[in-house]
Design an enzyme around this catalytic site. Structure first.
Site, PDB file in Angstrom:
ATOM      1  N   THR A  11      19.767 -26.862  47.291  1.00 54.11           N
ATOM      2  CA  THR A  11      20.074 -25.773  48.234  1.00 54.11           C
ATOM      3  C   THR A  11      18.856 -25.393  49.086  1.00 54.11           C
ATOM      4  OG1 THR A  11      19.582 -24.159  46.502  1.00 54.11           O
ATOM      5  CG2 THR A  11      21.905 -24.752  46.810  1.00 54.11           C
ATOM      6  N   LEU A  58      16.244 -24.803  35.853  1.00 50.52           N
ATOM      7  CA  LEU A  58      15.010 -25.402  35.317  1.00 50.52           C
ATOM      8  C   LEU A  58      14.472 -24.628  34.112  1.00 50.52           C
ATOM      9  CD1 LEU A  58      12.617 -26.535  38.191  1.00 50.52           C
ATOM     10  CD2 LEU A  58      14.339 -27.835  36.970  1.00 50.52           C
ATOM     11  N   LEU A  79      12.880 -31.269  43.096  1.00 54.30           N
ATOM     12  CA  LEU A  79      12.399 -30.454  44.216  1.00 54.30           C
ATOM     13  C   LEU A  79      12.494 -28.962  43.911  1.00 54.30           C
ATOM     14  CD1 LEU A  79      14.035 -32.399  47.193  1.00 54.30           C
ATOM     15  CD2 LEU A  79      12.006 -32.950  45.859  1.00 54.30           C
ATOM     16  N   ALA A  80      13.163 -28.585  42.846  1.00 58.49           N
ATOM     17  CA  ALA A  80      13.325 -27.160  42.537  1.00 58.49           C
ATOM     18  C   ALA A  80      11.996 -26.567  42.096  1.00 58.49           C
ATOM     19  CB  ALA A  80      14.367 -26.973  41.439  1.00 58.49           C
ATOM     20  N   GLN A  82       9.807 -22.297  42.182  1.00 58.76           N
ATOM     21  CA  GLN A  82       9.510 -21.054  42.881  1.00 58.76           C
ATOM     22  C   GLN A  82       8.418 -21.473  43.859  1.00 58.76           C
ATOM     23  OE1 GLN A  82       8.532 -18.517  44.818  1.00 58.76           O
ATOM     24  NE2 GLN A  82       6.771 -18.275  43.481  1.00 58.76           N
ATOM     25  N   SER A 124       2.071 -30.725  45.501  1.00 54.61           N
ATOM     26  CA  SER A 124       1.744 -29.990  46.718  1.00 54.61           C
ATOM     27  C   SER A 124       0.262 -30.037  47.061  1.00 54.61           C
ATOM     28  CB  SER A 124       2.153 -28.525  46.507  1.00 54.61           C
ATOM     29  OG  SER A 124       1.560 -27.697  47.477  1.00 54.61           O
ATOM     30  N   GLU A 126      -1.219 -27.577  47.987  1.00 54.96           N
ATOM     31  CA  GLU A 126      -1.784 -26.331  47.454  1.00 54.96           C
ATOM     32  C   GLU A 126      -2.674 -26.607  46.240  1.00 54.96           C
ATOM     33  OE1 GLU A 126      -1.523 -23.172  49.637  1.00 54.96           O
ATOM     34  OE2 GLU A 126      -1.611 -22.621  47.521  1.00 54.96           O
ATOM     35  N   TYR A 148       0.918 -20.282  41.927  1.00 49.92           N
ATOM     36  CA  TYR A 148       1.766 -21.408  42.359  1.00 49.92           C
ATOM     37  C   TYR A 148       0.981 -22.718  42.307  1.00 49.92           C
ATOM     38  CZ  TYR A 148       4.115 -24.597  45.610  1.00 49.92           C
ATOM     39  OH  TYR A 148       4.683 -25.698  46.187  1.00 49.92           O
TER      40      TYR A 148
HETATM   41  P1  NAP Z   1      12.650 -24.179  48.904  1.00 45.52           P
HETATM   42  O1  NAP Z   1      13.334 -24.251  50.226  1.00 45.52           O
HETATM   43  O2  NAP Z   1      12.033 -22.888  48.476  1.00 45.52           O
HETATM   44  O3  NAP Z   1      13.704 -24.658  47.790  1.00 45.52           O
HETATM   45  C1  NAP Z   1      13.455 -24.457  46.422  1.00 45.52           C
HETATM   46  C2  NAP Z   1      14.691 -24.869  45.641  1.00 45.52           C
HETATM   47  O4  NAP Z   1      14.430 -24.680  44.230  1.00 45.52           O
HETATM   48  C3  NAP Z   1      15.945 -24.034  45.955  1.00 45.52           C
HETATM   49  O5  NAP Z   1      17.064 -24.903  45.976  1.00 45.52           O
HETATM   50  C4  NAP Z   1      16.027 -23.101  44.755  1.00 45.52           C
HETATM   51  O6  NAP Z   1      17.327 -22.649  44.469  1.00 45.52           O
HETATM   52  C5  NAP Z   1      15.554 -24.030  43.653  1.00 45.52           C
HETATM   53  N1  NAP Z   1      15.136 -23.314  42.437  1.00 45.52           N
HETATM   54  C6  NAP Z   1      14.186 -22.353  42.314  1.00 45.52           C
HETATM   55  N2  NAP Z   1      14.073 -21.957  41.029  1.00 45.52           N
HETATM   56  C7  NAP Z   1      14.984 -22.693  40.319  1.00 45.52           C
HETATM   57  C8  NAP Z   1      15.345 -22.736  38.952  1.00 45.52           C
HETATM   58  N3  NAP Z   1      14.760 -21.953  38.038  1.00 45.52           N
HETATM   59  N4  NAP Z   1      16.310 -23.627  38.562  1.00 45.52           N
HETATM   60  C9  NAP Z   1      16.918 -24.422  39.474  1.00 45.52           C
HETATM   61  N5  NAP Z   1      16.620 -24.408  40.797  1.00 45.52           N
HETATM   62  C10 NAP Z   1      15.667 -23.552  41.212  1.00 45.52           C
HETATM   63  O7  NAP Z   1      11.487 -25.286  48.828  1.00 45.52           O
HETATM   64  P2  NAP Z   1      11.242 -26.588  49.736  1.00 45.52           P
HETATM   65  O8  NAP Z   1      10.385 -26.212  50.895  1.00 45.52           O
HETATM   66  O9  NAP Z   1      12.525 -27.299  49.957  1.00 45.52           O
HETATM   67  O10 NAP Z   1      10.301 -27.441  48.769  1.00 45.52           O
HETATM   68  C11 NAP Z   1      10.843 -28.350  47.826  1.00 45.52           C
HETATM   69  C12 NAP Z   1       9.817 -28.625  46.738  1.00 45.52           C
HETATM   70  O11 NAP Z   1       8.644 -29.196  47.319  1.00 45.52           O
HETATM   71  C13 NAP Z   1       9.326 -27.400  45.976  1.00 45.52           C
HETATM   72  O12 NAP Z   1       9.053 -27.785  44.654  1.00 45.52           O
HETATM   73  C14 NAP Z   1       8.033 -27.026  46.676  1.00 45.52           C
HETATM   74  O13 NAP Z   1       7.183 -26.316  45.803  1.00 45.52           O
HETATM   75  C15 NAP Z   1       7.504 -28.399  47.008  1.00 45.52           C
HETATM   76  N6  NAP Z   1       6.634 -28.522  48.170  1.00 45.52           N
HETATM   77  C16 NAP Z   1       7.053 -28.041  49.369  1.00 45.52           C
HETATM   78  C17 NAP Z   1       6.258 -28.199  50.483  1.00 45.52           C
HETATM   79  C18 NAP Z   1       6.695 -27.694  51.837  1.00 45.52           C
HETATM   80  O14 NAP Z   1       5.844 -27.595  52.719  1.00 45.52           O
HETATM   81  N7  NAP Z   1       7.970 -27.411  52.041  1.00 45.52           N
HETATM   82  C19 NAP Z   1       5.029 -28.873  50.376  1.00 45.52           C
HETATM   83  C20 NAP Z   1       4.649 -29.367  49.139  1.00 45.52           C
HETATM   84  C21 NAP Z   1       5.473 -29.200  48.039  1.00 45.52           C
HETATM   85  P3  NAP Z   1      17.955 -21.313  45.168  1.00 45.52           P
HETATM   86  O15 NAP Z   1      18.516 -21.776  46.475  1.00 45.52           O
HETATM   87  O16 NAP Z   1      18.970 -20.908  44.177  1.00 45.52           O
HETATM   88  O17 NAP Z   1      16.822 -20.331  45.333  1.00 45.52           O
HETATM   89  N1  GDD Z   2       4.093 -16.789  54.832  1.00 52.46           N
HETATM   90  C1  GDD Z   2       3.218 -16.248  55.695  1.00 52.46           C
HETATM   91  N2  GDD Z   2       3.558 -15.110  56.348  1.00 52.46           N
HETATM   92  N3  GDD Z   2       2.034 -16.861  55.876  1.00 52.46           N
HETATM   93  C2  GDD Z   2       1.166 -16.312  56.765  1.00 52.46           C
HETATM   94  C3  GDD Z   2       1.456 -15.141  57.468  1.00 52.46           C
HETATM   95  C4  GDD Z   2       2.704 -14.499  57.254  1.00 52.46           C
HETATM   96  O1  GDD Z   2       3.024 -13.464  57.829  1.00 52.46           O
HETATM   97  N4  GDD Z   2       0.396 -14.856  58.272  1.00 52.46           N
HETATM   98  C5  GDD Z   2      -0.512 -15.806  58.064  1.00 52.46           C
HETATM   99  N5  GDD Z   2      -0.056 -16.695  57.141  1.00 52.46           N
HETATM  100  C6  GDD Z   2      -0.817 -17.845  56.617  1.00 52.46           C
HETATM  101  C7  GDD Z   2      -0.932 -17.829  55.091  1.00 52.46           C
HETATM  102  O2  GDD Z   2      -1.961 -16.927  54.670  1.00 52.46           O
HETATM  103  C8  GDD Z   2      -1.256 -19.294  54.828  1.00 52.46           C
HETATM  104  O3  GDD Z   2      -2.630 -19.523  54.934  1.00 52.46           O
HETATM  105  C9  GDD Z   2      -0.524 -20.035  55.955  1.00 52.46           C
HETATM  106  O4  GDD Z   2      -0.131 -19.047  56.918  1.00 52.46           O
HETATM  107  C10 GDD Z   2       0.708 -20.826  55.505  1.00 52.46           C
HETATM  108  O5  GDD Z   2       1.522 -19.979  54.738  1.00 52.46           O
HETATM  109  P1  GDD Z   2       3.012 -20.428  54.280  1.00 52.46           P
HETATM  110  O6  GDD Z   2       3.793 -20.852  55.466  1.00 52.46           O
HETATM  111  O7  GDD Z   2       3.541 -19.310  53.449  1.00 52.46           O
HETATM  112  O8  GDD Z   2       2.756 -21.748  53.438  1.00 52.46           O
HETATM  113  P2  GDD Z   2       1.713 -22.112  52.284  1.00 52.46           P
HETATM  114  O9  GDD Z   2       0.727 -23.072  52.891  1.00 52.46           O
HETATM  115  O10 GDD Z   2       1.195 -20.925  51.591  1.00 52.46           O
HETATM  116  O11 GDD Z   2       2.631 -22.884  51.236  1.00 52.46           O
HETATM  117  C11 GDD Z   2       3.597 -23.852  51.696  1.00 52.46           C
HETATM  118  O12 GDD Z   2       3.011 -25.131  51.733  1.00 52.46           O
HETATM  119  C12 GDD Z   2       2.615 -25.641  50.449  1.00 52.46           C
HETATM  120  C13 GDD Z   2       1.975 -27.024  50.705  1.00 52.46           C
HETATM  121  O13 GDD Z   2       0.634 -26.854  51.052  1.00 52.46           O
HETATM  122  C14 GDD Z   2       4.795 -23.778  50.742  1.00 52.46           C
HETATM  123  O14 GDD Z   2       5.838 -24.574  51.250  1.00 52.46           O
HETATM  124  C15 GDD Z   2       4.432 -24.317  49.354  1.00 52.46           C
HETATM  125  O15 GDD Z   2       5.612 -24.404  48.552  1.00 52.46           O
HETATM  126  C16 GDD Z   2       3.826 -25.718  49.549  1.00 52.46           C
HETATM  127  O16 GDD Z   2       3.481 -26.274  48.306  1.00 52.46           O
END
Ligand code: NAP
Ligand code: GDD
Length: 330
Positions: A11, A58, A79-80, A82, A124, A126, A148
């Protein structure tokens, strides 16, 4: 017969793009969904009748064992999580349960039920946190800066450990930030594209933001789910960094987004101290040479294209006549 894939987090942003991609490749797709009081299928509505939804969480080992037995997958994409960094300070225990221990529960379910299934862990950038070198590669040491990030480091190493201990085909994809029109509204790119669209359409005047100096390597989510799949098609399991290699600041992001609709960001962006983080990740940029070389992976959307795509999508979304609460969520 086509292959079977199980996606946790279907989702979410990445889960929905990966499901689209795997369906195109002829896979039978199973999606793990946790129970909620309101349906949150916005991102998968268009493919709902082509996938099988399994109810599991999870945090609940039994539900994962059952899901694995029902799906009998060839490939599992975990991919799930927080996934919102600020929430990991307000809910650190939940973040550890889902984002760290959840990975181990998935690996246990595979080991016990479908040990031949190939496993992808969503790691990630991160994990690099307070970076030890730039750009970051598979060999760069981790220094996470949030609960995280710490949880993701556990997820990474438990994946490596189960591969080495039990011979599972388990890989960790260390993905840098990737975005899209389906990105959650709380992440900075989407907050900006949605905020710009609201201001352009006269629905708001201000956009509150935190640290404008943070730098990220932003790519398009559709490109990154392809890399996940490519990793599982290799002969030998290995870990890969995935990113564009190009870095921009949050200030670059807002400049470009406002400019795209003919507005000056200085007239609308306000700094809100409450949006600053207890510990910040100042700079991230990928060296994805291994993924390019070994997987043949290349991004197809650059930063300008990504920002324009997201702003255009939000202007269109908010211009549509549907006005019931939640109708405009991604
Ligand atoms: P997202 O949009 O926040 O999606 C997270 C998914 O995890 C949602 O479907 C959520 O379900 C599910 N989830 C959360 N807690 C759960 C639980 N306890 N049991 C089962 N499902 C659960 O994240 P995304 O951006 O698609 O990222 C996908 C994965 O890649 C994550 O693990 C994230 O940490 C990682 N990641 C993302 C990025 C990025 O830039 N997007 C970069 C590096 C790594 P609900 O819909 O019910 O909330
Ligand atoms: N969210 C958010 N909101 N971020 C802000 C804001 C704001 O109003 N203003 C500035 N930022 C800055 C944050 O401080 C951070 O340095 C940067 O924008 C990116 O923030 P996010 O978009 O929240 O992403 P993230 O880098 O913290 O984390 C995302 O990327 C990770 C991979 O590096 C998430 O998708 C993580 O799940 C993922 O692992």
């Amino acid at each position: 017969m086509g292959k079977r894939a199980l996606i946790t987090g279907i989702t979410g942003q990445d889960g929905s793009y990966l499901a689209d991609f795997l369906l195109e490749q002829g896979y039978e797709v199973f999606g793990l969904v946790r129970r909620s009081s309101t349906l949150n299928f916005q991102r998968i509505r268009h493919i709902q009748d082509r996938i099988t939804i399994l109810s599991a969480d999870l945090l609940d080992q039994n539900s994962l064992l059952t899901a694995m037995a029902e799906a009998e997958p060839d490939e599992v994409y975990n991919l799930a999580a927080q996934s919102f960094v600020p929430t990991s300070w307000t809910q650190p225990v939940l973040t550890g349960e889902a984002t760290a221990l959840g990975v181990m529960r998935m690996l246990e379910a595979i080991k016990r039920v479908t040990p031949k299934a190939r496993f992808y862990q969503a790691s990630s950038s991160e994990m690099f946190g307070k970076v030890r070198e730039s750009p970051q590669t598979e060999r760069t040491p981790f220094y996470p800066r949030s609960p995280y990030g710490v949880a993701k480091v556990y997820g990474h190493w438990i994946t490596v450990n189960y591969r080495e201990s039990y011979g599972l085909f388990a890989v960790s994809g260390i993905l840098f930030n990737h975005e899209s029109p389906r990105r959650g509204l709380e992440f900075v790119t989407r907050k900006v594209s949605y905020g710009v669209a609201r201001i352009k359409l006269g629905l708001a005047t201000e956009l509150p933001l935190g640290n404008l100096d943070a730098k990220r390597d932003w790519g398009f989510a559709g490109d990154y789910v392809r890399a996940m799949w490519q990793m599982l098609q290799e002969e030998v399991p290995s870990d890969y960094v995935v990113g564009t290699g190009v870095q921009h600041s949050v200030r670059d992001l807002i400049e470009l987004a406002f400019e795209h609709v003919g507005l000056d960001w200085r007239e609308h962006v306000v700094q809100d101290e409450r949006l600053l983080r207890p510990a910040e990740v100042d700079t991230l940029v990928a060296d994805a040479s291994k993924a390019r070389r070994q997987l043949g992976w290349e991004p197809t959307v650059d930063f300008d294209g990504l920002v324009r795509m997201m702003v255009d999508a939000d202007v269109e979304l908010l211009s549509s006549p549907r006005s019931e609460p939640g109708a405009h969520d991604p």
